[in-house]
Design a protein around this motif. Structure first.
Motif, PDB file in Angstrom:
ATOM      1  N   HIS A   1       0.928  -1.234  -0.062  1.00 60.41           N
ATOM      2  CA  HIS A   1       0.116   0.038   0.005  1.00 60.41           C
ATOM      3  C   HIS A   1       0.909   1.286  -0.220  1.00 60.41           C
ATOM      4  CE1 HIS A   1      -3.692   2.240   0.640  1.00 60.41           C
ATOM      5  NE2 HIS A   1      -3.167   3.096   1.530  1.00 60.41           N
ATOM      6  N   LYS A   2       0.655   2.194  -1.101  1.00 55.89           N
ATOM      7  CA  LYS A   2       1.497   3.233  -1.168  1.00 55.89           C
ATOM      8  C   LYS A   2       1.302   4.250   0.017  1.00 55.89           C
ATOM      9  CE  LYS A   2       3.344   4.895  -5.584  1.00 55.89           C
ATOM     10  NZ  LYS A   2       3.258   3.374  -6.247  1.00 55.89           N
ATOM     11  N   GLN A   3       2.086   4.866   0.386  1.00 53.84           N
ATOM     12  CA  GLN A   3       2.152   6.049   1.449  1.00 53.84           C
ATOM     13  C   GLN A   3       2.580   7.195   0.604  1.00 53.84           C
ATOM     14  OE1 GLN A   3       1.136   5.842   4.508  1.00 53.84           O
ATOM     15  NE2 GLN A   3       0.851   3.750   4.309  1.00 53.84           N
ATOM     16  N   THR A   4       1.820   8.374   0.801  1.00 52.61           N
ATOM     17  CA  THR A   4       2.102   9.426   0.218  1.00 52.61           C
ATOM     18  C   THR A   4       2.558  10.754   1.131  1.00 52.61           C
ATOM     19  OG1 THR A   4      -0.300  10.065   0.533  1.00 52.61           O
ATOM     20  CG2 THR A   4       0.412   9.567  -1.386  1.00 52.61           C
ATOM     21  N   GLU A   5       2.393  10.618   2.629  1.00 50.17           N
ATOM     22  CA  GLU A   5       2.760  11.464   3.605  1.00 50.17           C
ATOM     23  C   GLU A   5       4.228  11.113   3.968  1.00 50.17           C
ATOM     24  OE1 GLU A   5       1.264  12.805   7.647  1.00 50.17           O
ATOM     25  OE2 GLU A   5      -0.420  11.703   6.551  1.00 50.17           O
ATOM     26  N   LYS A   6       5.146  12.130   3.839  1.00 48.68           N
ATOM     27  CA  LYS A   6       6.534  11.905   3.946  1.00 48.68           C
ATOM     28  C   LYS A   6       6.919  11.161   5.468  1.00 48.68           C
ATOM     29  CE  LYS A   6      10.988  13.381   2.912  1.00 48.68           C
ATOM     30  NZ  LYS A   6      11.372  14.701   2.434  1.00 48.68           N
ATOM     31  N   GLN A   7       6.036  11.677   6.603  1.00 48.68           N
ATOM     32  CA  GLN A   7       6.398  11.182   7.734  1.00 48.68           C
ATOM     33  C   GLN A   7       6.003   9.867   7.726  1.00 48.68           C
ATOM     34  OE1 GLN A   7       7.046  13.200  10.411  1.00 48.68           O
ATOM     35  NE2 GLN A   7       6.879  11.783  11.920  1.00 48.68           N
ATOM     36  N   ARG A   8       4.910   9.444   7.243  1.00 47.48           N
ATOM     37  CA  ARG A   8       4.554   7.990   7.237  1.00 47.48           C
ATOM     38  C   ARG A   8       5.507   6.969   6.554  1.00 47.48           C
ATOM     39  NH1 ARG A   8      -0.459   7.588   9.559  1.00 47.48           N
ATOM     40  NH2 ARG A   8      -0.613   5.395   8.890  1.00 47.48           N
ATOM     41  N   ILE A   9       6.167   7.744   5.531  1.00 43.79           N
ATOM     42  CA  ILE A   9       7.080   6.673   4.708  1.00 43.79           C
ATOM     43  C   ILE A   9       8.334   6.782   5.625  1.00 43.79           C
ATOM     44  CG2 ILE A   9       8.618   6.998   2.713  1.00 43.79           C
ATOM     45  CD1 ILE A   9       6.486   8.296   1.031  1.00 43.79           C
ATOM     46  N   ILE A  10       8.756   7.696   6.086  1.00 45.22           N
ATOM     47  CA  ILE A  10      10.093   7.608   6.970  1.00 45.22           C
ATOM     48  C   ILE A  10       9.507   6.719   8.086  1.00 45.22           C
ATOM     49  CG2 ILE A  10      11.327   8.709   8.712  1.00 45.22           C
ATOM     50  CD1 ILE A  10      11.851  10.021   6.189  1.00 45.22           C
ATOM     51  N   TRP A  11       8.683   6.645   8.794  1.00 41.31           N
ATOM     52  CA  TRP A  11       8.021   5.422   9.855  1.00 41.31           C
ATOM     53  C   TRP A  11       8.331   4.050   9.005  1.00 41.31           C
ATOM     54  CZ3 TRP A  11       3.332   8.892  11.962  1.00 41.31           C
ATOM     55  CH2 TRP A  11       3.911   9.897  12.781  1.00 41.31           C
ATOM     56  N   ALA A  12       7.728   3.918   8.126  1.00 40.95           N
ATOM     57  CA  ALA A  12       7.599   2.719   7.294  1.00 40.95           C
ATOM     58  C   ALA A  12       9.121   2.091   6.994  1.00 40.95           C
ATOM     59  CB  ALA A  12       7.029   2.607   5.973  1.00 40.95           C
ATOM     60  N   TYR A  13       9.937   3.034   6.708  1.00 45.70           N
ATOM     61  CA  TYR A  13      11.576   2.666   6.559  1.00 45.70           C
ATOM     62  C   TYR A  13      12.235   2.376   8.050  1.00 45.70           C
ATOM     63  CZ  TYR A  13      12.027   3.253   1.670  1.00 45.70           C
ATOM     64  OH  TYR A  13      11.704   3.015   0.062  1.00 45.70           O
ATOM     65  N   LYS A  14      11.655   2.973   8.961  1.00 43.36           N
ATOM     66  CA  LYS A  14      12.388   2.625  10.141  1.00 43.36           C
ATOM     67  C   LYS A  14      12.000   1.144  10.654  1.00 43.36           C
ATOM     68  CE  LYS A  14      11.135   4.867  14.402  1.00 43.36           C
ATOM     69  NZ  LYS A  14      10.916   6.071  15.124  1.00 43.36           N
ATOM     70  N   ILE A  15      10.982   0.493  10.069  1.00 42.35           N
ATOM     71  CA  ILE A  15      10.654  -0.824  10.880  1.00 42.35           C
ATOM     72  C   ILE A  15      10.398  -1.831   9.635  1.00 42.35           C
ATOM     73  CG2 ILE A  15       8.175  -0.077  10.889  1.00 42.35           C
ATOM     74  CD1 ILE A  15       9.870  -2.197  13.710  1.00 42.35           C
ATOM     75  N   LEU A  16       9.748  -1.710   8.525  1.00 41.09           N
ATOM     76  CA  LEU A  16       9.152  -2.221   7.628  1.00 41.09           C
ATOM     77  C   LEU A  16      10.206  -3.372   6.706  1.00 41.09           C
ATOM     78  CD1 LEU A  16       5.900  -0.769   5.762  1.00 41.09           C
ATOM     79  CD2 LEU A  16       6.089  -2.692   7.731  1.00 41.09           C
ATOM     80  N   PHE A  17      11.341  -2.861   6.569  1.00 43.56           N
ATOM     81  CA  PHE A  17      12.011  -3.437   5.608  1.00 43.56           C
ATOM     82  C   PHE A  17      13.440  -4.021   6.278  1.00 43.56           C
ATOM     83  CE2 PHE A  17      10.265  -0.005   3.052  1.00 43.56           C
ATOM     84  CZ  PHE A  17       9.139  -0.778   2.774  1.00 43.56           C
ATOM     85  N   LEU A  18      13.210  -4.344   7.721  1.00 42.26           N
ATOM     86  CA  LEU A  18      14.475  -4.789   8.281  1.00 42.26           C
ATOM     87  C   LEU A  18      15.024  -5.963   7.687  1.00 42.26           C
ATOM     88  CD1 LEU A  18      13.257  -4.183  11.918  1.00 42.26           C
ATOM     89  CD2 LEU A  18      14.972  -2.695  10.624  1.00 42.26           C
ATOM     90  N   ASP A  19      14.213  -7.077   7.167  1.00 44.92           N
ATOM     91  CA  ASP A  19      14.630  -8.305   6.765  1.00 44.92           C
ATOM     92  C   ASP A  19      15.206  -8.098   5.410  1.00 44.92           C
ATOM     93  OD1 ASP A  19      12.371  -7.358   5.458  1.00 44.92           O
ATOM     94  OD2 ASP A  19      11.513  -9.373   5.154  1.00 44.92           O
ATOM     95  N   VAL A  20      15.057  -7.102   4.640  1.00 41.65           N
ATOM     96  CA  VAL A  20      15.584  -7.094   3.288  1.00 41.65           C
ATOM     97  C   VAL A  20      16.741  -5.862   2.957  1.00 41.65           C
ATOM     98  CG1 VAL A  20      14.146  -8.304   2.002  1.00 41.65           C
ATOM     99  CG2 VAL A  20      13.378  -6.195   2.614  1.00 41.65           C
ATOM    100  N   ILE A  21      16.627  -4.769   3.795  1.00 45.07           N
ATOM    101  CA  ILE A  21      17.560  -3.879   3.652  1.00 45.07           C
ATOM    102  C   ILE A  21      18.824  -3.817   4.054  1.00 45.07           C
ATOM    103  CG2 ILE A  21      17.052  -2.299   5.797  1.00 45.07           C
ATOM    104  CD1 ILE A  21      16.348  -0.222   3.923  1.00 45.07           C
TER     105      ILE A  21
END
Ligand code: UDP
Ligand code: CA
Length: 253
Positions: A75-95
């Motif tokens: 699901h696409k996020q458009t709000e910068k703040q929410r994108i940042i929050w996603a990068y903090k936690i969502l991709f830990l397995d692949v980043i």
């Protein structure tokens, strides 16, 4: 000098890049261990990317810029703040590269006052994630603890809520030592401030105090660390030292 401590963080915007440099300095000034920082490349400014290799040489740390493209199926996020929050936690397995076995996430606006190696070494007993305990002793903020009501209360069913400003750790051992690693004024209150090992500049939904003002008021070493980071940045970029309250520089042409 011991095993390398790996620290992961993210910053977007002039203010948070300024905070990030201070976080870096505060970590390094409190440990003798080798440190490697991992930063999400996506939102870093060209200025920051210019300065960081010099800072790494001067202060003797390793770093790597990492990135991961937002998956098309997510699901696409458009709000910068929410994108940042996603990068903090969502991709830990692949980043991170497969070879990296452990990492601590630290918010960019945090000032570390203890050896973060102690946190890094805690045995998390096979659990994938461990969050540092968080406080609820600031009674003035009781009405703002959204996790005590409604959806979050149902969801947690009596289990504790944790903010995501600092994580990884063995919770059991952590409770035994009763160490208060993560402190922030809004939620913790001043009684436990002297024991804080890291201080986060959490937003205060009641006072809405600007972060810079809070930083100077709450963290005694912040102004010196900020001066050191700004002086170093100006030296590398060949710029005049900016006024500490100046607005962000214009984007490069
Ligand atoms: N962040 C950022 N740019 C922003 C907002 C947030 O880089 O404009 C990153 C930064 O690492 C920050 C983290 O997201 O420390 C969490 O945001 P913040 O610290 O503002 O949240 P709080 O701790 O106040 O709840
Ligand atoms: Ca924060």
């Amino acid at each position: 000098r011991g095993k390398t401590i790996n620290i992961f963080s993210i910053a977007s915007g002039h203010l948070y890049e300024r905070f990030l440099k201070i976080m870096i300095l505060s970590v390094l000034k409190n440990t003798n261990r080798p440190v490697k920082f991992w930063f999400i490349k996506n939102y870093l400014s060209p200025q920051f990317k210019d300065v960081i290799p010099h800072m790494s040489r001067e202060y003797g740390f390793d770093y790597e810029l990492i990135t991961y493209k937002w998956p098309t199926w997510l699901h696409k996020q458009t709000e910068k703040q929410r994108i940042i929050w996603a990068y903090k936690i969502l991709f830990l397995d692949v980043i991170f590269p497969i070879s990296l076995e452990k990492v601590i996430f630290v918010d960019a606006d945090q000032v570390v006052r203890a050896d973060i190696g102690d946190l890094y070494d805690m045995d998390i007993k096979g659990r994938p994630l461990a969050y540092t305990p968080f406080c609820d002793n600031n009674k003035d903020m009781d009405g703002y603890r959204f996790w005590r009501q409604g959806f979050w209360r149902e969801h947690l069913r009596g289990r504790p809520y944790h903010i995501s400003a600092l994580y990884v750790v063995d919770l059991v051992k952590f409770r035994e030592t009763a160490a208060e690693w993560l402190w922030c004024e809004s939620w913790c209150g001043n009684a436990t401030k002297s024991k804080a090992k890291t201080i986060d500049l959490c937003n205060n939904p009641m006072t809405k105090e600007p972060k810079l003002q809070g930083a100077r008021r709450i963290v005694s070493e912040w102004t010196d660390l900020d001066f050191e980071a700004r002086k170093f940045t100006a030296k590398i970029l060949g710029d005049e030292l900016e006024n500490p309250d100046a607005p962000p520089p214009p984007p490069p042409p």
